[in-house]
Design a protein around this motif. Structure first.
Motif, mmCIF file in Angstrom:
data_model
loop_
_atom_site.group_PDB
_atom_site.id
_atom_site.type_symbol
_atom_site.label_atom_id
_atom_site.label_comp_id
_atom_site.label_asym_id
_atom_site.label_seq_id
_atom_site.Cartn_x
_atom_site.Cartn_y
_atom_site.Cartn_z
ATOM 1 N N THR A 160 24.906 33.231 28.162
ATOM 2 C CA THR A 160 26.205 33.838 28.439
ATOM 3 C C THR A 160 27.327 32.897 28.022
ATOM 4 O O THR A 160 27.273 31.695 28.292
ATOM 5 N N ASN A 161 28.324 33.457 27.361
ATOM 6 C CA ASN A 161 29.514 32.680 27.008
ATOM 7 C C ASN A 161 30.446 32.691 28.217
ATOM 8 O O ASN A 161 31.277 33.589 28.374
ATOM 9 N N ILE A 162 30.279 31.688 29.072
ATOM 10 C CA ILE A 162 30.992 31.685 30.351
ATOM 11 C C ILE A 162 32.493 31.557 30.149
ATOM 12 O O ILE A 162 33.284 32.262 30.785
ATOM 13 N N VAL A 163 32.901 30.688 29.241
ATOM 14 C CA VAL A 163 34.335 30.469 29.025
ATOM 15 C C VAL A 163 35.007 31.744 28.554
ATOM 16 O O VAL A 163 36.081 32.136 29.045
ATOM 17 N N ALA A 164 34.385 32.423 27.608
ATOM 18 C CA ALA A 164 34.963 33.669 27.095
ATOM 19 C C ALA A 164 35.028 34.731 28.182
ATOM 20 O O ALA A 164 36.025 35.460 28.308
ATOM 21 N N ALA A 165 33.968 34.824 28.990
ATOM 22 C CA ALA A 165 33.941 35.841 30.044
ATOM 23 C C ALA A 165 34.997 35.572 31.111
ATOM 24 O O ALA A 165 35.598 36.508 31.658
ATOM 25 N N LEU A 166 35.231 34.298 31.407
ATOM 26 C CA LEU A 166 36.234 33.953 32.415
ATOM 27 C C LEU A 166 37.654 34.075 31.887
ATOM 28 O O LEU A 166 38.618 33.963 32.654
ATOM 29 N N SER A 167 37.792 34.292 30.589
ATOM 30 C CA SER A 167 39.115 34.426 29.980
ATOM 31 C C SER A 167 39.613 35.861 29.959
ATOM 32 O O SER A 167 40.752 36.113 29.555
ATOM 33 N N THR A 168 38.774 36.807 30.377
ATOM 34 C CA THR A 168 39.191 38.201 30.393
ATOM 35 C C THR A 168 40.234 38.429 31.484
ATOM 36 O O THR A 168 40.243 37.726 32.500
ATOM 37 N N PRO A 169 41.116 39.406 31.284
ATOM 38 C CA PRO A 169 42.150 39.672 32.305
ATOM 39 C C PRO A 169 41.562 39.982 33.685
ATOM 40 O O PRO A 169 42.106 39.539 34.699
ATOM 41 N N ALA A 170 40.458 40.748 33.722
ATOM 42 C CA ALA A 170 39.868 41.101 35.007
ATOM 43 C C ALA A 170 39.366 39.866 35.744
ATOM 44 O O ALA A 170 39.592 39.702 36.947
ATOM 45 N N ALA A 171 38.668 38.974 35.022
ATOM 46 C CA ALA A 171 38.137 37.767 35.651
ATOM 47 C C ALA A 171 39.263 36.837 36.080
ATOM 48 O O ALA A 171 39.243 36.287 37.188
ATOM 49 N N GLN A 172 40.255 36.666 35.231
ATOM 50 C CA GLN A 172 41.351 35.767 35.578
ATOM 51 C C GLN A 172 42.162 36.301 36.755
ATOM 52 O O GLN A 172 42.623 35.530 37.599
ATOM 53 N N GLY A 173 42.312 37.617 36.808
ATOM 54 C CA GLY A 173 43.009 38.203 37.950
ATOM 55 C C GLY A 173 42.260 37.955 39.246
ATOM 56 O O GLY A 173 42.865 37.631 40.276
ATOM 57 N N ALA A 174 40.938 38.103 39.207
ATOM 58 C CA ALA A 174 40.127 37.873 40.408
ATOM 59 C C ALA A 174 40.186 36.410 40.830
ATOM 60 O O ALA A 174 40.305 36.099 42.027
ATOM 61 N N ILE A 175 40.093 35.507 39.860
ATOM 62 C CA ILE A 175 40.165 34.076 40.171
ATOM 63 C C ILE A 175 41.524 33.740 40.766
ATOM 64 O O ILE A 175 41.626 33.005 41.765
ATOM 65 N N ARG A 176 42.565 34.261 40.153
ATOM 66 C CA ARG A 176 43.920 33.992 40.648
ATOM 67 C C ARG A 176 44.102 34.510 42.069
ATOM 68 O O ARG A 176 44.659 33.807 42.928
ATOM 69 N N ASN A 177 43.624 35.701 42.339
ATOM 70 C CA ASN A 177 43.769 36.262 43.688
ATOM 71 C C ASN A 177 43.011 35.441 44.723
ATOM 72 O O ASN A 177 43.504 35.197 45.829
ATOM 73 N N SER A 178 41.797 35.006 44.358
ATOM 74 C CA SER A 178 41.008 34.207 45.297
ATOM 75 C C SER A 178 41.649 32.856 45.556
ATOM 76 O O SER A 178 41.716 32.384 46.702
ATOM 77 N N LEU A 179 42.126 32.212 44.494
ATOM 78 C CA LEU A 179 42.732 30.888 44.646
ATOM 79 C C LEU A 179 44.105 30.953 45.305
ATOM 80 O O LEU A 179 44.613 29.928 45.763
ATOM 81 N N LEU A 180 44.680 32.151 45.350
ATOM 82 C CA LEU A 180 45.943 32.324 46.066
ATOM 83 C C LEU A 180 45.713 32.615 47.541
ATOM 84 O O LEU A 180 46.363 32.027 48.417
ATOM 85 N N THR A 181 44.769 33.503 47.831
ATOM 86 C CA THR A 181 44.587 33.945 49.214
ATOM 87 C C THR A 181 43.790 32.970 50.062
ATOM 88 O O THR A 181 44.109 32.767 51.243
ATOM 89 N N ALA A 182 42.745 32.357 49.507
ATOM 90 C CA ALA A 182 41.891 31.477 50.309
ATOM 91 C C ALA A 182 42.645 30.280 50.892
ATOM 92 O O ALA A 182 42.465 29.964 52.075
ATOM 93 N N PRO A 183 43.500 29.593 50.117
ATOM 94 C CA PRO A 183 44.261 28.498 50.733
ATOM 95 C C PRO A 183 45.208 28.980 51.831
ATOM 96 O O PRO A 183 45.393 28.285 52.842
ATOM 97 N N VAL A 184 45.807 30.166 51.641
ATOM 98 C CA VAL A 184 46.704 30.689 52.671
ATOM 99 C C VAL A 184 45.912 30.991 53.947
ATOM 100 O O VAL A 184 46.338 30.646 55.059
ATOM 101 N N SER A 185 44.763 31.637 53.793
ATOM 102 C CA SER A 185 43.916 31.928 54.950
ATOM 103 C C SER A 185 43.489 30.648 55.646
ATOM 104 O O SER A 185 43.486 30.566 56.881
ATOM 105 N N THR A 186 43.128 29.649 54.864
ATOM 106 C CA THR A 186 42.701 28.372 55.426
ATOM 107 C C THR A 186 43.841 27.700 56.176
ATOM 108 O O THR A 186 43.642 27.132 57.264
ATOM 109 N N ALA A 187 45.045 27.753 55.610
ATOM 110 C CA ALA A 187 46.203 27.151 56.276
ATOM 111 C C ALA A 187 46.501 27.852 57.598
ATOM 112 O O ALA A 187 46.780 27.196 58.613
ATOM 113 N N ILE A 188 46.446 29.186 57.610
ATOM 114 C CA ILE A 188 46.688 29.934 58.845
ATOM 115 C C ILE A 188 45.642 29.563 59.894
ATOM 116 O O ILE A 188 45.968 29.310 61.064
#
Length: 272
Positions: free
Chosen positions: A46-74
């Motif tokens: 699997t071409n992991i870098v290419a797959a993680l560069s898709t809009p769907a994957a990047q959106g999911a990564i961005r959402n997780s990296l945004l929400t998890a720190p906020v949840s952890t801080a709360i």
């Protein structure tokens, strides 16, 4: 019999006594390791870098990296003070409070998600009021944060309580005798001494939040996080389709594992 011979005999006997437990433990270790090895063997195709560069994957990564720190801080801001109270005080209803802390850990996450919907769903008074001011609590990043906090906050509370419980109360009493108030004592004495356990709990809370699926799927299936995106990709394309995001999530988990090992042993239950 010489001293050396006696020591060797006892060591040999001890090794024999541990043979069966070691073999049984080895079986469970193999069971743990086998899925990792077989899954990671798929990464070569699997071409992991290419797959993680898709809009769907990047959106999911961005959402997780945004929400998890906020949840952890709360969870940290609200949970650490509660942990200190539980470690230092006895009060009516304490067992009920402890049960409420543990409950999110033992109920199925999808049940937890259903419970959250019943409390803050769009047709509830709270959910309707929030939606009326433009802050929907379901199918939104706020919904993701609510779900993550619900399932992950107990980790920091439990570990922080154990950390505070290990602090000698005489040190706090000495601080108070020198004229420092409760907040100053907490901030300058209790918190630094329990820091290792608290940091380990924060790390575990973050890992649980970023990997949360069941409650998140119920409360906020959209927008996608990494776990929900993995589920969608699995339904559409099977195991090979989820390898890139799964590897990324595994990498984050390994970083958290290293942090937990760095900060020390983490208890898994509330000490009585």
């Amino acid at each position: 019999m010489s001293l050396g011979t006696g020591l060797q005999s006892r060591h040999s006997k001890r090794s024999t006594e541990l043979l069966i437990p070691a073999l049984l433990g080895g079986l469970i270790l193999v069971y743990f390791a086998l899925p990792f090895v077989t899954f990671l063997s798929r990464t070569g195709t699997t071409n992991i870098v290419a797959a993680l560069s898709t809009p769907a994957a990047q959106g999911a990564i961005r959402n997780s990296l945004l929400t998890a720190p906020v949840s952890t801080a709360i969870a940290t801001v609200l949970g650490v003070p509660l942990a200190y109270v539980l470690a230092r005080r006895s009060f009516p209803g304490k067992r009920l409070v402890e049960a409420l802390v543990i409950l999110p850990l033992i109920i199925p996450p999808v049940v937890g998600g259903a419970m959250l919907i019943s409390a803050v769903g769009r047709f509830t008074p709270i959910g309707a009021a929030a939606a009326a001011v433009g802050l929907p609590l379901t199918d939104s990043l706020l919904g993701v944060i609510l779900a993550q906090t619900f399932v992950a906050a107990p980790f920091v509370i439990i570990t922080a309580r154990a950390g505070f419980g290990a602090v000698d109360e005489r040190l706090e009493q000495a601080s108070r005798s020198l004229g420092y108030g409760p907040l100053s004592t907490f901030w300058n004495v209790s918190l630094p001494l329990a820091r290792g356990a608290i940091l380990a709990g924060i790390s575990l809370t973050f890992a649980r939040a970023i990997g949360e699926f069941g409650a998140t799927m119920m409360v906020a299936y959209n927008p996608r996080t990494m776990p929900t995106r993995i589920w969608v990709d699995f339904i559409a394309g099977g195991i090979d389709a989820i390898v890139p995001l799964a590897v990324a999530l595994l990498g984050i988990t390994l970083v958290v594992l290293a942090a937990v090992q760095r900060f020390g042993r983490v208890p898994t239950v509330i000490d009585k």
